[in-house]
Design a protein around this motif. Structure first.
Motif, PDB file in Angstrom:
ATOM      1  N   PHE A  50      30.671 -37.121  24.844  1.00  0.00           N
ATOM      2  CA  PHE A  50      29.810 -37.340  26.098  1.00  0.00           C
ATOM      3  C   PHE A  50      29.253 -36.352  26.428  1.00  0.00           C
ATOM      4  N   TRP A  51      29.318 -35.624  26.198  1.00  0.00           N
ATOM      5  CA  TRP A  51      28.352 -34.183  26.659  1.00  0.00           C
ATOM      6  C   TRP A  51      27.250 -34.316  26.521  1.00  0.00           C
ATOM      7  N   MET A  52      26.116 -34.948  25.272  1.00  0.00           N
ATOM      8  CA  MET A  52      25.113 -34.995  24.947  1.00  0.00           C
ATOM      9  C   MET A  52      24.843 -35.769  26.171  1.00  0.00           C
ATOM     10  N   LYS A  53      22.705 -35.024  26.087  1.00  0.00           N
ATOM     11  CA  LYS A  53      22.414 -35.239  27.429  1.00  0.00           C
ATOM     12  C   LYS A  53      20.873 -36.451  26.642  1.00  0.00           C
ATOM     13  N   PRO A  54      20.516 -37.193  27.698  1.00  0.00           N
ATOM     14  CA  PRO A  54      19.441 -37.970  27.054  1.00  0.00           C
ATOM     15  C   PRO A  54      17.992 -37.695  26.559  1.00  0.00           C
ATOM     16  N   VAL A  55      18.083 -37.920  25.333  1.00  0.00           N
ATOM     17  CA  VAL A  55      16.858 -37.568  24.673  1.00  0.00           C
ATOM     18  C   VAL A  55      15.732 -38.372  23.943  1.00  0.00           C
ATOM     19  N   SER A  56      14.781 -37.922  23.555  1.00  0.00           N
ATOM     20  CA  SER A  56      13.639 -38.727  23.121  1.00  0.00           C
ATOM     21  C   SER A  56      13.479 -38.555  22.037  1.00  0.00           C
ATOM     22  N   ALA A  57      13.527 -38.660  20.598  1.00  0.00           N
ATOM     23  CA  ALA A  57      13.385 -38.336  19.129  1.00  0.00           C
ATOM     24  C   ALA A  57      13.018 -39.032  18.706  1.00  0.00           C
ATOM     25  N   MET A  58      13.291 -38.771  17.201  1.00  0.00           N
ATOM     26  CA  MET A  58      11.747 -39.690  16.477  1.00  0.00           C
ATOM     27  C   MET A  58      12.392 -40.998  16.056  1.00  0.00           C
ATOM     28  N   HIS A  59      13.725 -42.227  16.719  1.00  0.00           N
ATOM     29  CA  HIS A  59      13.347 -42.915  16.464  1.00  0.00           C
ATOM     30  C   HIS A  59      12.178 -43.515  17.095  1.00  0.00           C
ATOM     31  N   ILE A  60      11.582 -44.798  16.514  1.00  0.00           N
ATOM     32  CA  ILE A  60      11.173 -45.205  17.066  1.00  0.00           C
ATOM     33  C   ILE A  60      10.553 -45.463  18.761  1.00  0.00           C
ATOM     34  N   MET A  61      10.290 -45.825  19.421  1.00  0.00           N
ATOM     35  CA  MET A  61      10.464 -46.036  20.853  1.00  0.00           C
ATOM     36  C   MET A  61      10.383 -47.357  21.499  1.00  0.00           C
ATOM     37  N   GLU A  62      10.948 -48.034  22.136  1.00  0.00           N
ATOM     38  CA  GLU A  62      10.937 -49.139  22.970  1.00  0.00           C
ATOM     39  C   GLU A  62       9.494 -49.807  23.433  1.00  0.00           C
ATOM     40  N   GLY A  63       9.577 -50.983  22.575  1.00  0.00           N
ATOM     41  CA  GLY A  63       7.997 -51.730  22.797  1.00  0.00           C
ATOM     42  C   GLY A  63       6.993 -50.957  21.996  1.00  0.00           C
ATOM     43  N   TYR A  64       6.940 -49.348  20.857  1.00  0.00           N
ATOM     44  CA  TYR A  64       5.774 -49.671  20.058  1.00  0.00           C
ATOM     45  C   TYR A  64       5.879 -49.825  18.758  1.00  0.00           C
ATOM     46  N   LEU A  65       6.054 -51.300  18.381  1.00  0.00           N
ATOM     47  CA  LEU A  65       5.895 -51.750  17.443  1.00  0.00           C
ATOM     48  C   LEU A  65       5.371 -53.438  17.956  1.00  0.00           C
ATOM     49  N   PRO A  66       4.469 -53.406  17.535  1.00  0.00           N
ATOM     50  CA  PRO A  66       3.862 -55.285  17.469  1.00  0.00           C
ATOM     51  C   PRO A  66       4.984 -56.104  17.418  1.00  0.00           C
ATOM     52  N   PRO A  67       5.103 -57.445  18.149  1.00  0.00           N
ATOM     53  CA  PRO A  67       6.742 -58.371  18.779  1.00  0.00           C
ATOM     54  C   PRO A  67       6.838 -58.796  16.644  1.00  0.00           C
ATOM     55  N   ALA A  68       5.702 -59.538  16.190  1.00  0.00           N
ATOM     56  CA  ALA A  68       6.037 -59.583  14.984  1.00  0.00           C
ATOM     57  C   ALA A  68       6.263 -58.395  14.000  1.00  0.00           C
ATOM     58  N   MET A  69       6.465 -57.874  13.857  1.00  0.00           N
ATOM     59  CA  MET A  69       6.208 -56.666  12.921  1.00  0.00           C
ATOM     60  C   MET A  69       8.039 -56.464  13.449  1.00  0.00           C
ATOM     61  N   ALA A  70       8.385 -55.955  14.598  1.00  0.00           N
ATOM     62  CA  ALA A  70       9.763 -55.317  15.026  1.00  0.00           C
ATOM     63  C   ALA A  70      11.057 -56.544  14.906  1.00  0.00           C
ATOM     64  N   ALA A  71      10.187 -57.898  14.670  1.00  0.00           N
ATOM     65  CA  ALA A  71      11.139 -59.146  13.672  1.00  0.00           C
ATOM     66  C   ALA A  71      11.640 -59.163  12.627  1.00  0.00           C
ATOM     67  N   PHE A  72      10.182 -59.082  11.990  1.00  0.00           N
ATOM     68  CA  PHE A  72      10.268 -58.633  10.195  1.00  0.00           C
ATOM     69  C   PHE A  72      11.361 -57.810  10.484  1.00  0.00           C
ATOM     70  N   TRP A  73      11.489 -56.719  10.889  1.00  0.00           N
ATOM     71  CA  TRP A  73      12.104 -55.269  10.039  1.00  0.00           C
ATOM     72  C   TRP A  73      13.978 -56.194  11.148  1.00  0.00           C
ATOM     73  N   PHE A  74      14.064 -56.585  12.128  1.00  0.00           N
ATOM     74  CA  PHE A  74      15.185 -57.126  12.224  1.00  0.00           C
ATOM     75  C   PHE A  74      15.960 -58.588  10.889  1.00  0.00           C
ATOM     76  N   VAL A  75      14.894 -58.917  10.503  1.00  0.00           N
ATOM     77  CA  VAL A  75      15.090 -59.835   9.688  1.00  0.00           C
ATOM     78  C   VAL A  75      15.258 -59.228   8.223  1.00  0.00           C
ATOM     79  N   LEU A  76      14.859 -58.405   7.981  1.00  0.00           N
ATOM     80  CA  LEU A  76      14.970 -57.487   6.617  1.00  0.00           C
ATOM     81  C   LEU A  76      16.499 -56.546   6.748  1.00  0.00           C
ATOM     82  N   PHE A  77      16.618 -56.199   8.388  1.00  0.00           N
ATOM     83  CA  PHE A  77      18.285 -55.526   7.857  1.00  0.00           C
ATOM     84  C   PHE A  77      19.009 -56.177   8.495  1.00  0.00           C
ATOM     85  N   ILE A  78      19.215 -57.440   8.667  1.00  0.00           N
ATOM     86  CA  ILE A  78      20.788 -58.213   8.924  1.00  0.00           C
ATOM     87  C   ILE A  78      20.824 -58.434   7.699  1.00  0.00           C
ATOM     88  N   PRO A  79      21.029 -58.836   6.465  1.00  0.00           N
ATOM     89  CA  PRO A  79      21.386 -59.064   4.631  1.00  0.00           C
ATOM     90  C   PRO A  79      22.480 -57.763   4.900  1.00  0.00           C
TER      91      PRO A  79
END
Length: 239
Positions: A16-45
């Motif tokens: 609850f004390w953490m402040k909003p940050v922007s770190a090494m996670h890939i940020m919103e909208g940085y990946l092309p849609p097809a590539m973003a979808a590919f990683w979702f499909v790969l992760f689901i199993p």
């Protein structure tokens, strides 16, 4: 038991004390849609397998609930930290090593994804479209590679604290390397291609990520030692 309750309360309060940050996670909208979808499909199993494993654990091991909450909170805090890196960028630990050594890598696919979702929604850290890519690197590759080294450490008869340190350190570095490859695939260098771009992304974070991985390993061992004092972790840590 008092020490265990104090540790869990401390970790949860920190959330609850953490402040909003922007770190090494890939940020919103940085990946092309097809590539973003590919990683979702790969992760689901991996996510589904983790849910099955977690359901079985909760039904058969009642004390696992509190340790699942602790492992999840540990991931949330460490992966949300903002640590300045070079060229104006930032790095962060992942926190998945401790939970991996407790429950194995599949459960961390679920805990890591939950933490990443909350960070994307409430901390503007990462993103929803890049959730699959971030989860695959931090909640799949990191835990599975870290777990392999954890088991190797145990087979070599290393002290459990050394094996836990190795798991956390390697999981952190594997996550960072995977993220670099994901970014390189999305944005290959015009001359040297994907590998050239990957080397550039890796070099950006190398200065800070190595010591961060060391610190994460030490923190994981520290928390393990605190839990060991309660004598409540018998049978929780694998191996």
């Amino acid at each position: 038991m008092k020490m265990l309750r104090f540790s869990v309360l401390f970790v949860l309060l920190c959330c609850f004390w953490m402040k909003p940050v922007s770190a090494m996670h890939i940020m919103e909208g940085y990946l092309p849609p097809a590539m973003a979808a590919f990683w979702f499909v790969l992760f689901i199993p991996f996510f589904i397998a983790g849910l099955v494993r977690m359901k079985r654990m909760v039904e058969t091991e009642q004390q696992s609930k509190i340790f699942l909450a602790l492992a999840g909170a540990f991931v949330f805090i460490l992966s949300a930290l903002k640590i300045p890196s070079v060229t104006g960028s930032t790095s962060h630990p992942t926190g998945v090593g401790l939970g991996t050594s407790m429950f194995g890598p599949s459960v961390m696919s679920v805990l890591g994804a939950i933490c990443l979702l909350f960070q994307a929604l409430f901390l503007a850290h990462g993103g929803l479209t890049t959730l699959g890519a971030n989860a695959f690197s931090m909640a799949v590759v990191g835990p599975f590679v870290g777990y392999a080294f954890y088991k190797i450490g145990l087979k070599l008869k290393l002290p459990k604290t050394w094996a836990i340190f190795l798991c956390a350190f390697v999981a952190d570095m594997a996550t960072y390397l995977t993220t670099s490859l994901q970014l390189a695939w999305a944005y290959p260098d015009s001359i040297s291609g994907i590998m050239g771009s990957a080397i550039k992304f890796m070099s950006v974070f190398m200065i800070t990520q190595f010591p961060i991985a060391v610190i994460e390993g030490l923190l994981s061992v520290l928390l393990f030692n605190l839990l060991a004092e309660t004598k409540s972790i018998k049978g929780v840590f694998e191996g």
